[in-house]
Design a protein around this motif. Structure first.
Motif, short mmCIF file in Angstrom:
data_model
loop_
_atom_site.label_atom_id
_atom_site.label_comp_id
_atom_site.label_asym_id
_atom_site.label_seq_id
_atom_site.Cartn_x
_atom_site.Cartn_y
_atom_site.Cartn_z
N SER A 1 -35.91 -22.96 27.14
CA SER A 1 -37.00 -22.14 27.71
C SER A 1 -36.57 -20.71 28.00
CB SER A 1 -37.50 -22.77 29.01
OG SER A 1 -37.90 -24.09 28.79
N GLY A 2 -35.33 -20.36 27.72
CA GLY A 2 -34.83 -19.02 27.98
C GLY A 2 -33.86 -19.00 29.14
N LEU B 1 -29.34 -28.69 25.50
CA LEU B 1 -30.20 -27.87 24.64
C LEU B 1 -31.58 -27.69 25.26
CD1 LEU B 1 -29.28 -29.19 21.08
CD2 LEU B 1 -28.93 -26.87 21.94
N ALA B 2 -32.11 -28.74 25.85
CA ALA B 2 -33.42 -28.65 26.50
C ALA B 2 -33.37 -27.68 27.68
CB ALA B 2 -33.90 -30.02 26.96
N ALA B 3 -32.29 -27.70 28.44
CA ALA B 3 -32.17 -26.80 29.59
C ALA B 3 -32.19 -25.34 29.16
CB ALA B 3 -30.89 -27.09 30.37
N ALA B 4 -31.59 -25.05 28.01
CA ALA B 4 -31.50 -23.68 27.53
C ALA B 4 -32.71 -23.26 26.70
CB ALA B 4 -30.23 -23.51 26.72
N LYS C 1 -31.33 -22.58 35.04
CA LYS C 1 -30.98 -23.18 36.34
C LYS C 1 -32.08 -24.12 36.83
CE LYS C 1 -29.60 -22.03 41.05
NZ LYS C 1 -29.23 -20.95 41.98
N ALA C 2 -33.33 -23.66 36.77
CA ALA C 2 -34.45 -24.50 37.21
C ALA C 2 -34.57 -25.75 36.34
CB ALA C 2 -35.75 -23.71 37.18
N ASN C 3 -34.35 -25.60 35.04
CA ASN C 3 -34.39 -26.77 34.16
C ASN C 3 -33.29 -27.76 34.52
OD1 ASN C 3 -36.63 -26.00 32.67
ND2 ASN C 3 -35.44 -25.09 31.02
N GLY D 1 -42.88 -27.23 24.53
CA GLY D 1 -43.73 -26.06 24.36
C GLY D 1 -45.12 -26.42 23.87
N GLU D 2 -45.93 -25.41 23.68
CA GLU D 2 -47.33 -25.62 23.29
C GLU D 2 -47.50 -25.95 21.81
OE1 GLU D 2 -49.90 -22.47 24.60
OE2 GLU D 2 -48.93 -22.39 26.55
N SER D 3 -46.61 -25.47 20.98
CA SER D 3 -46.73 -25.70 19.53
C SER D 3 -45.41 -26.24 18.97
CB SER D 3 -47.08 -24.39 18.82
OG SER D 3 -48.27 -23.87 19.31
#
Length: 194
Positions: free
Chosen positions: A165-166, A160-163, A171-173, A79-81
């Motif tokens: 972003s929401g 955890l990374a796949a989930a 699926k895209a992750n 993420g950005e921050s």
């Protein structure tokens, strides 16, 4: 179909890899005794059994490559921050990948603890700590980590990374992360994959 030559995977059959990890029953039903790792992974991806594909690939890859894969997944979803703890954890994991020494392995546990073991970056750092050496906190006491621990931590980091972003991006992750992992298994670095 993604080209899979799996130059980095030493097991010749998918069943040898499946003996190292617990997969869902549906995924195990696809397994044929003589199936090559690439063939089985492709089936998992085609059926969209993404968590099982991640578990399979995380234990199939050599430790260093698996940890690098985890780091790529972490970076994708920072993420950005990002928190300083997450940045430090992933940077320390990457430092070990670049130079897999005991000096780079030891401090990764503290970096993971700073994330409270709740983030993908924390699990990437744990994967490094569990990659070798001694995991005993006592000086002079040698307790080697169980061989499967690195793969388990990589699984945690990637999932955890796949989930992270929401729900709408899981699926895209997974699809991106598996392409990166396959690129690494083929001998690449996973960075050029989009």
């Amino acid at each position: 179909m993604i080209e899979m030559n799996f130059a980095k995977i030493k097991q010749s059959t998918a069943s040898a890899i499946c003996n190292l990890v617990e997969l869902d029953e549906q995924a195990m039903q696809l397994l044929q005794d003589d199936a090559a790792p690439a063939q089985y992974l492709q089936q998992l991806i085609e059926k969209e059994f993404y968590p099982d594909a991640v578990r399979f690939l995380a234990v199939a890859l050599p430790k260093r490559e698996a940890i690098w894969w985890a780091c790529l997944c972490v970076r994708h979803t920072l993420g950005e921050s990002p928190s300083l703890a997450d940045v430090k954890a992933v940077e320390m994991a990457e430092a070990w990948v670049y130079r897999p020494t005991e000096e780079n392995r030891q401090p990764t546990l503290l970096a993971a603890e700073a994330t409270q073991f709740k983030t993908p970056a924390g699990w990437a750092a744990v994967a490094v700590f569990w990659s070798g050496g001694s995991i005993s906190p006592a000086k002079g006491v040698i307790v080697p980590p169980a061989d499967e621990l690195t793969g388990k931590a990589v699984i945690g980091a990637v999932m955890l990374a796949a989930a992270r972003s929401g729900v709408d991006k899981i699926k895209a992750n997974y699809q991106l992360f598996l392409k990166q992992g396959i690129h690494i298994a083929n001998g690449g670095d996973g960075r050029a994959v989009q």
